[in-house]
Scaffold this motif. Structure first.
Motif, PDB file in Angstrom:
ATOM      1  N   LYS A  69       0.821  -1.218   0.000  1.00 15.26           N
ATOM      2  CA  LYS A  69       0.000   0.000   0.000  1.00 15.26           C
ATOM      3  C   LYS A  69       0.851   1.263   0.000  1.00 15.26           C
ATOM      4  CE  LYS A  69      -3.788   2.303   2.410  1.00 15.26           C
ATOM      5  NZ  LYS A  69      -4.742   2.232   3.538  1.00 15.26           N
ATOM      6  N   GLU A  85      -6.095  -8.469  -7.926  1.00 16.18           N
ATOM      7  CA  GLU A  85      -5.970  -9.172  -6.649  1.00 16.18           C
ATOM      8  C   GLU A  85      -5.476  -8.255  -5.533  1.00 16.18           C
ATOM      9  OE1 GLU A  85      -4.914 -13.739  -6.098  1.00 16.18           O
ATOM     10  OE2 GLU A  85      -3.134 -12.526  -6.445  1.00 16.18           O
ATOM     11  N   ASN A  86      -4.873  -7.132  -5.898  1.00 17.74           N
ATOM     12  CA  ASN A  86      -4.282  -6.209  -4.936  1.00 17.74           C
ATOM     13  C   ASN A  86      -5.388  -5.394  -4.245  1.00 17.74           C
ATOM     14  OD1 ASN A  86      -2.830  -4.222  -3.552  1.00 17.74           O
ATOM     15  ND2 ASN A  86      -1.278  -4.081  -5.157  1.00 17.74           N
ATOM     16  N   LYS A  87      -5.559  -5.600  -2.952  1.00 19.71           N
ATOM     17  CA  LYS A  87      -6.645  -4.958  -2.209  1.00 19.71           C
ATOM     18  C   LYS A  87      -6.494  -3.444  -2.133  1.00 19.71           C
ATOM     19  CE  LYS A  87      -7.542  -9.001   0.677  1.00 19.71           C
ATOM     20  NZ  LYS A  87      -7.604  -9.551   2.053  1.00 19.71           N
ATOM     21  N   HIS A  88      -5.301  -2.954  -2.391  1.00 19.79           N
ATOM     22  CA  HIS A  88      -5.065  -1.512  -2.291  1.00 19.79           C
ATOM     23  C   HIS A  88      -5.052  -0.817  -3.651  1.00 19.79           C
ATOM     24  CE1 HIS A  88      -4.012  -2.460   1.829  1.00 19.79           C
ATOM     25  NE2 HIS A  88      -3.093  -3.306   1.405  1.00 19.79           N
ATOM     26  N   HIS A 130     -12.378  -9.863  -3.668  1.00 16.59           N
ATOM     27  CA  HIS A 130     -12.301  -9.106  -2.413  1.00 16.59           C
ATOM     28  C   HIS A 130     -12.992  -7.751  -2.522  1.00 16.59           C
ATOM     29  CE1 HIS A 130      -9.293  -6.398  -4.208  1.00 16.59           C
ATOM     30  NE2 HIS A 130      -8.840  -7.491  -4.807  1.00 16.59           N
ATOM     31  N   ASN A 131     -13.308  -7.314  -3.750  1.00 12.40           N
ATOM     32  CA  ASN A 131     -13.869  -5.994  -3.977  1.00 12.40           C
ATOM     33  C   ASN A 131     -15.032  -6.122  -4.963  1.00 12.40           C
ATOM     34  OD1 ASN A 131     -14.392  -3.366  -5.055  1.00 12.40           O
ATOM     35  ND2 ASN A 131     -12.357  -2.682  -4.424  1.00 12.40           N
TER      36      ASN A 131
END
Length: 729
Positions: free
Chosen positions: A199, A234-237, A273-274
């Motif tokens: 992040k 895949e990157n939550k940020h 996840h989003n």
């Protein structure tokens, strides 16, 4: 008998004064006595070409005497830089930078040394090296800044490096290690690292910058076989805006499974996840299929199968409500295009189809290169999938459709019929060209035919779960692919194409290339099949207890000598070496280069005669079954001292295995040398236009260690087996 220095005569080095001036020059360098060193070098004509002078440079580096490196007469020898980077003597390195930047190899050494500063977050030192010394950055350094360096300094470090980087699509090429570099990012390009970054290190502006520079968004990482969009989703940020940019810049990525395997995740599934991101990616998939369908024209038959596949993939993962599907289900794409495709094939089946244009595209995407001389080509290994995506042919699209979407089609017989037609028509055309033998592009046409078979084999082979633990699911299309492939295993078309390929590259009959490909079409025998340097490469695993495995283990036992040399750098000599894994590599292009070079060398031997008539001792192995192509002597030497090769290996991977290549080599005219202090430059020159093909340094006679053989032409060596082993202490 040998060609070493005759007794009673001064060697060329002694006659030139090399030996007399070398020792004091080395001592002056060690002591940092620049005045004495300069005085000696002024008396020493052509010092930069002398072995002793270069030894002095290395000695200065090893003792941290940076001032001793100012002497301009010491030339651009690379060994001092190697030692300086290894010891991290940066005062010495800075002295060597101007010379090093003249050569790509030396520049790479400098960049390797800079990794420590990136990982430590030393921005001041990196600015000095990048700006003051003008050492260019590379993809490896940028990846390390984003993924391995201190999180709070990642933004500043990445910004500094990106301003001084030349190739933003260059993979990092890092060997993973538990201590420094985690497995999984060793083949990242900067775009992958930027999409996966933490992040605090995440730089949306960096991603926008990379996209603006036209980086390759179709580049997959070697470990996880993921595209940049997979990592970004895949990157939550990761901001939704950036994911959207990536998807629109390379729409094909939205329909790509991880590792290109059915059952693995599409990017929209990576975004689970989003919910907002997942929904937006599905919307973009839907819009892409609809707009591509609307853009079809009269001459767009080649796009029919591709659009059917994309529509089926979307239907498989779609979770959008009907209100967001402006044209309803994409089944209309399949219902409209499938009959048209069948109609086109029915009309074409009565006539021979010319695939010249497709073969040309294949050759352009996969040019043949000499791997022994083109160092850049050595890393350009292309999977069958990579080449197929470039061709975008109906054949390749049908393979992918049946494998990836087969379970969504109630009746696969139509697709089986089309697949058989696409295969047979192409192979028939290649066979006709091979039998006629008149085309100027016959070689490329035959290679294209081999690719067609390789593509089918690659899809048929059952791959285990990858190292991410994502096991593939059962495919309803397995029976279709298997039945199509097995029907071609006994095809005369295969025999014709393989025979033409083997004739051109002089492939040994002992390889039984036809039999191996037939086994591959049945889903057996082959571990991997790729293209490298423009030609087919096949890997086969030899299991412990098999005759070939036992033969290699026998060679390791019979050629192991418990002797210590300084190349072990203080390490002890193991008691024995145990082979744990063995792979046979059938590299058709490398063999062709080796066979042609060997034929030329044999001609020179017959014309000029041997340079040395001594005996090349060999060790017989009675275990297992010998590999025929590796036991034909052809003026070469069978493996004799595996313990010498072991000195240069390092453990790798979680099981700490070491690797040795078992090779066949042609030595040609041998320059035998039994001098205690030979002149390396003179020996090298003897094989580079001096009438010799190899050097045999008899250190066994002089030091009681080993005979060492050096070959300068890489095409005189063929690596046949990859042996992974462990030391027994």
């Amino acid at each position: 008998m040998g060609s070493g220095a005759a007794k009673g005569k001064a060697s060329p080095r002694e006659a030139s004064g090399d030996v007399g001036l070398a020792a004091p020059t080395i001592q002056a360098a060690i002591a940092g006595n620049q005045e004495a060193q300069d005085a000696l070098l002024q008396k020493w004509p052509k010092a930069a070409q002398k072995h002793g002078a270069r030894e002095a440079t290395c000695a200065a580096v090893k003792h941290g005497q940076a001032e001793a490196l100012k002497a301009p007469s010491l030339g651009a020898e690379v060994n001092p830089l190697i030692h300086a980077v290894e010891l991290r003597e940066w005062d010495c390195i800075e002295m060597l930078v101007p010379r090093a930047l003249k050569y790509n190899f030396s520049t790479g050494l400098l960049q390797e040394g800079m990794m420590d500063f990136v990982v430590a977050g030393n921005i001041d030192m990196m600015q000095k090296l990048l700006v003051t010394h003008q050492i260019p950055g590379n993809g490896k350094l940028l990846c390390a800044a984003l993924l391995l360096g201190p999180e709070e300094k990642a933004h500043a470090m990445a910004s500094e490096i990106v301003e001084h980087i030349k190739d933003l699509s260059q993979p990092s090429s890092v060997e993973p290690s538990e201590e420094k570099y985690p497995r999984g990012w060793e083949e990242f390009a900067p775009i992958h690292a930027a999409c996966r970054a933490r992040k605090a290190a995440l730089l949306p502006n960096l991603l926008e910058f990379l996209l603006g520079r036209g980086v390759t968004l179709s580049l997959k990482t070697s470990f996880a076989k993921r595209l940049p969009l997979h990592y970004a989703a895949e990157n939550k940020h990761m901001p939704l805006k950036v994911v959207e940019q990536l998807a629109k810049a390379y729409p094909d990525a939205m329909f790509a499974h991880v590792n290109d395997r059915p059952g693995r995740k599409l990017p929209c599934q990576c975004a689970s996840h989003n919910d907002e991101m997942k929904e937006r990616l599905e919307e973009l998939m839907y819009q892409h299929v609809c707009s591509s369908f609307d853009a079809l024209g009269k001459d767009s038959e080649g796009e029919y199968i591709r659009l059917i596949r994309l529509a089926l993939l979307f239907e498989k993962v779609c979770s959008l409500p009907d209100t967001k599907l402006s044209r309803g289900s994409l089944s209309f794409v399949v219902e409209s295009l499938l009959p048209k495709k069948l109609e086109v094939e029915t009309a074409a089946s009565s006539a021979d189809v010319d695939f010249s244009a497709e073969a040309v595209r294949f050759a352009e995407a996969n040019p043949r290169v000499d791997l022994g001389r083109d160092s850049a080509a050595k890393v350009k290994v292309k999977s069958i999938a990579d080449i197929g995506q470039v061709l975008k042919s109906d054949f390749w699209e049908l393979l992918k459709l049946v494998e990836h979407c087969g379970e969504m089609v109630s009746d696969l017989s139509q697709f089986r019929q089309m697949l058989c037609y696409e295969l047979e028509s192409r192979l028939k055309w290649v066979s006709q060209q091979a039998q006629a033998g008149k085309s100027e592009t016959l070689s490329d046409q035959v290679r294209y035919g081999m690719f067609v078979f390789a593509g089918l084999i690659a899809e048929v082979l059952t791959a285990p779960a990858d190292e991410e633990g994502e096991a593939g699911e059962e495919k309803g299309a397995d029976s279709v692919l298997s039945s199509v492939a097995s029907s071609f295993a006994s095809s005369e078309l295969l025999e014709v194409v393989v025979a033409a390929y083997c004739k051109e590259l002089q492939i040994p009959s002992a390889w039984n290339l036809l039999g191996i490909l037939q086994e591959g079409l049945m889903g057996q025998g082959i571990k991997a099949i790729v293209f490298s340097g423009g030609d087919l490469v096949i890997k086969q695993t030899m299991l412990p207890g098999s005759p070939r495995f036992d033969w290699v283990q026998g060679l390791f036992e019979n050629t192991f000598l418990k002797r210590y040399t300084r190349d072990r750098r203080g390490g002890k000599v193991p008691e024995a070496l145990e082979v744990k894994e063995l792979e046979q590599v059938l590299n058709c292009g490398s063999w062709g280069e080796y066979a042609n070079t060997r034929r030329r060398v044999h001609g020179e031997l017959q014309e000029r005669g041997p340079a040395w008539t001594g005996t090349l001792r060999t060790d017989e192995c009675t275990k297992g079954e010998a590999a025929e192509p590796l036991t034909a002597v052809n003026n070469g030497e069978k493996p004799r001292a595996v313990s010498k090769s072991d000195e240069y290996t390092t453990p790798h991977g979680s099981n700490d295995l070491r690797t040795i290549l078992l090779c066949l080599s042609c030595l040609g005219r041998i320059n035998y040398n039994d001098e205690r202090r030979p002149d390396g430059d003179e020996l090298a020159a003897s094989c580079q236009g001096g009438g010799y093909h190899s050097i045999l340094g008899d250190r066994e006679k002089i030091r009681g260690t080993y005979r060492e053989i050096i070959v300068f032409d890489e095409n005189l060596i063929y690596p046949g087996y990859i042996c992974r082993y462990r030391r027994i202490d």
